[in-house]
Write an enzyme that holds these catalytic residues in place. Structure first.
Site, mmCIF file in Angstrom:
data_model
loop_
_atom_site.group_PDB
_atom_site.id
_atom_site.type_symbol
_atom_site.label_atom_id
_atom_site.label_comp_id
_atom_site.label_asym_id
_atom_site.label_seq_id
_atom_site.Cartn_x
_atom_site.Cartn_y
_atom_site.Cartn_z
ATOM 1 N N HIS A 162 0.832 -1.211 0.000
ATOM 2 C CA HIS A 162 0.000 0.000 0.000
ATOM 3 C C HIS A 162 0.863 1.257 0.000
ATOM 4 O O HIS A 162 0.762 2.089 -0.900
ATOM 5 C CB HIS A 162 -0.932 -0.025 1.214
ATOM 6 C CG HIS A 162 -1.802 1.180 1.342
ATOM 7 N ND1 HIS A 162 -2.744 1.507 0.402
ATOM 8 C CD2 HIS A 162 -1.872 2.129 2.307
ATOM 9 C CE1 HIS A 162 -3.361 2.624 0.775
ATOM 10 N NE2 HIS A 162 -2.841 3.024 1.917
ATOM 11 N N ASP A 169 -5.184 -1.891 4.568
ATOM 12 C CA ASP A 169 -5.068 -1.392 3.195
ATOM 13 C C ASP A 169 -3.964 -2.168 2.481
ATOM 14 O O ASP A 169 -2.835 -2.244 2.982
ATOM 15 C CB ASP A 169 -4.728 0.102 3.193
ATOM 16 C CG ASP A 169 -5.891 0.950 3.672
ATOM 17 O OD1 ASP A 169 -7.032 0.445 3.699
ATOM 18 O OD2 ASP A 169 -5.658 2.114 4.027
ATOM 19 N N HIS A 229 -5.118 0.838 -3.458
ATOM 20 C CA HIS A 229 -6.033 -0.100 -2.811
ATOM 21 C C HIS A 229 -6.392 -1.212 -3.789
ATOM 22 O O HIS A 229 -6.534 -0.982 -4.996
ATOM 23 C CB HIS A 229 -7.321 0.610 -2.369
ATOM 24 C CG HIS A 229 -7.123 1.608 -1.285
ATOM 25 N ND1 HIS A 229 -7.218 1.288 0.055
ATOM 26 C CD2 HIS A 229 -6.826 2.927 -1.329
ATOM 27 C CE1 HIS A 229 -6.995 2.371 0.777
ATOM 28 N NE2 HIS A 229 -6.749 3.379 -0.043
#
Length: 341
Positions: free
Chosen positions: A64, A85, A307
């Site tokens: 991420h 995430d 994401h």
């Protein structure tokens, strides 16, 4: 937390403390609080297992932002993986989230994008660089509102590579304006070994991938205002990413009325922010102080999100074969995701 996360946290906490310091009684935490907290942080490497009262835990690369981690908790032989995430797309500056090579019994997975899919990376990059090129080719100024950490580094590498391959752009400057820009790049320099394979290859050739040839720190706003007319066409990456205040907002107000200029929003925009308002393609926007700004510049939105999308999440779930799968996000996107599984 992982090793890069500590300096990143410290930097972001100090920045938040600085900008929120209206009065001593309104301050949520001080620099002293931050320093005390940083002293208590325990660091661990990816795959390193720790135990606490019989509970084992380890972290895995999440893809991420630099240092982001998925955590696996082992309680009595039952393994729970919490992704937080994460991204399964390998981009220019970070490797993708890894898939643990152990049996996972419970998977708690991010589903921010629900059933939505991202535009393929190569296609998105081409659309982005073509748009930037078109704006500067016509003598315009291109504003890229960015967040200081993560996507900004990705966009810097994309622009650096594109400028290198197009000699007609070599004389057109790219400026990076963020109070944390230099600090972020120093952190990436320190932890280049945790970046993408291409970044590491460049480092192995004794080239610092974070010393950028075509990108320079922007002068202070007053100095830049005096140079603007002389500079002509240029590209500026400026924080904050949603145009709500600061350098990006000031540049937008100055450049939006000119048709040859352009604004490319590369990140998520929260409803109620100026960046989000621009999605409706308004002819004018009204600022907080009542002033109206004509919007004649080109405005485009291109998501460089870090994401996981629907395809990435679906594949991740299939490969892990967990007994139980739960979403770490409530709301419409999570509901739509679950309805398809």
């Amino acid at each position: 937390m992982t090793h890069p996360t500590r300096p990143i946290c410290k930097m972001l906490w100090h920045d938040y403390s600085r900008v929120s310091k209206i009065a001593a009684e309104d301050q949520i935490f001080s620099s002293e609080d931050i320093n005390k907290t940083v002293e208590q942080i325990e660091l661990l490497d990816y795959h390193e297992e720790r135990s606490f009262r019989g509970i084992k835990f380890a972290c895995y690369r999440a893809g991420h932002v630099l240092g982001a981690a998925m955590f696996m908790i082992n309680i009595g032989g039952i393994r729970v993986l919490y992704t937080g995430d994460y991204s399964r797309e390998e981009d220019r500056h970070l490797p993708q989230a890894e898939i643990p090579n152990v049996r996972i019994h419970v998977l708690i997975v991010e589903s921010t994008y629900g059933v939505m899919n991202h535009e393929p990376r190569e296609q998105r990059e081409m659309r982005f660089t073509n748009s930037v090129h078109q704006i500067v080719r016509q003598g315009g100024k291109c504003l890229l509102p960015v967040f200081a950490l993560g996507r900004a580094q990705e966009i810097l590498l994309i622009l650096e590579d594109y400028w290198e391959r197009n000699s007609d752009l070599h004389e057109i400057p790219i400026f990076y304006n963020s109070p944390m820009a230099t600090k972020c790049l120093r952190i990436f320099e320190t932890y280049t070994n945790m970046c993408s394979a291409s970044v590491q290859e460049q480092a192995n050739r004794c080239n610092n991938p974070w010393v950028l040839k075509y990108i320079q720190n922007m002068p202070d706003r007053h100095s830049f205002a005096q140079l603007e007319s002389e500079i002509g066409a240029c590209v500026v990456l400026a924080a904050p990413g949603m145009l709500q205040s600061g350098a990006s907002r000031e540049l937008f107000e100055s450049w939006a009325p000119e048709k040859k200029n352009g604004v490319i929003v590369t990140g998520y925009s929260v409803p109620g922010t100026l960046a989000n308002e621009l999605k409706s393609d308004p002819e004018t926007v009204t600022l907080n102080d009542g002033r109206k700004v004509n919007v004649r510049a080109t405005v485009k939105f291109m998501s460089f999100s870090a994401h996981s999308d629907y395809n990435q999440t679906s594949e991740f779930i299939r490969r892990l074969k967990a007994n139980v799968v739960a979403s770490s996000l409530s709301g419409a996107s999570a509901d739509s995701f679950h309805r398809t599984h």
